[in-house]
Design an enzyme around this catalytic site. Sequence first.
Site, PDB file in Angstrom:
ATOM      1  CG  ASP A  95      73.950   0.359   0.494  1.00 48.55           C
ATOM      2  OD1 ASP A  95      73.063   0.251   0.773  1.00 48.55           O
ATOM      3  OD2 ASP A  95      75.067  -0.774  -0.030  1.00 48.55           O
ATOM      4  CG  ASP A 117      74.002  -7.860   2.214  1.00 51.87           C
ATOM      5  OD1 ASP A 117      74.894  -7.057   2.886  1.00 51.87           O
ATOM      6  OD2 ASP A 117      73.011  -7.441   1.595  1.00 51.87           O
TER       7      ASP A 117
END
Length: 315
Positions: A95, A117
Amino acid sequence: MAGAKNRRQGAAATASPEPNGQQQQQEMAQGNGSAHVAPRGIAADEPRENIFLLWPNIIGYSRIVLAIASLYYMPLHPRTCSLLYSISCLLDALDGYAARYFEQSTRFGAVLDMVTDRCTTSCLLVFLSSAFPRWAILFQSLISLDFASHYMHMYATLAMGGAESSHKKVDKSRSRILSLYYTNKTVLFIACALNEAFFIALYLLSFSSPLLSPSLLQTVPDHAAEAIIHQGAQVNSSLLKHLFANPHSAGALELARANKMDSFWPWVFAGVSFPVMALKQIINVVQLVKASRWLAEGDVSARRAQGLPRKRKTA
């Protein structure tokens, strides 16, 4: 009489018009809703860009879907879970590449990436806390450190650097290790990848290694096995129903995970990735300390501008 009426009409005609916002609101209410107020900095005839459908953010959504799928398989399917979780982590690099290639770097995308994350790693550590109860306080400490350091760093960047600043732009004068960690893409990728690899290896070891998670099924010695064969033994099978009345209980899941896969490769991955994982936690501590000091510096400057602390009058 007619002259007075004309004067009133003239005064009404020369009165100040309604603000544009009120006129458009009335047109929206009375008409077909075609009035449109363009956002600041965008022309009225220019199409508005949908930030939520940019390619990097779409990749971010796919990461979330893969992470949720990995959590579904996490209790009893280590190979499927590890594959889905690993793909989700690797897309973290994709990304960022897509954002630079398509020139679609956005603040929403940066926050989405960081939140994903933090959440995925925390969910894995929560599972490890249940799989290795004796080390639960260690995993809980890692979760707390991860959240605290990143939140403090993000808040300090916005509060002290301004709304346009990025948490990944760290000046070397403030911290050389943080500057290297955030500005060097290779260092950032290796550190994050091996950090996740270590926790995935621990997850796989919960299905294999009796050194970390003692199996509920202990090996019966030969002399004991011979005694059972020759003498026989009555076993009350109803005891098993009382022990594992719920198939999703901690004991039942521990029994289901016992000796489910070989431990050689998980131990290899754990040994290789452990030093990088430890370095990542040191970076988190440095990040937390530096952000705290940066905020404290801002507090000192703000209080000094307000004339604080005030000097006490002596008698």
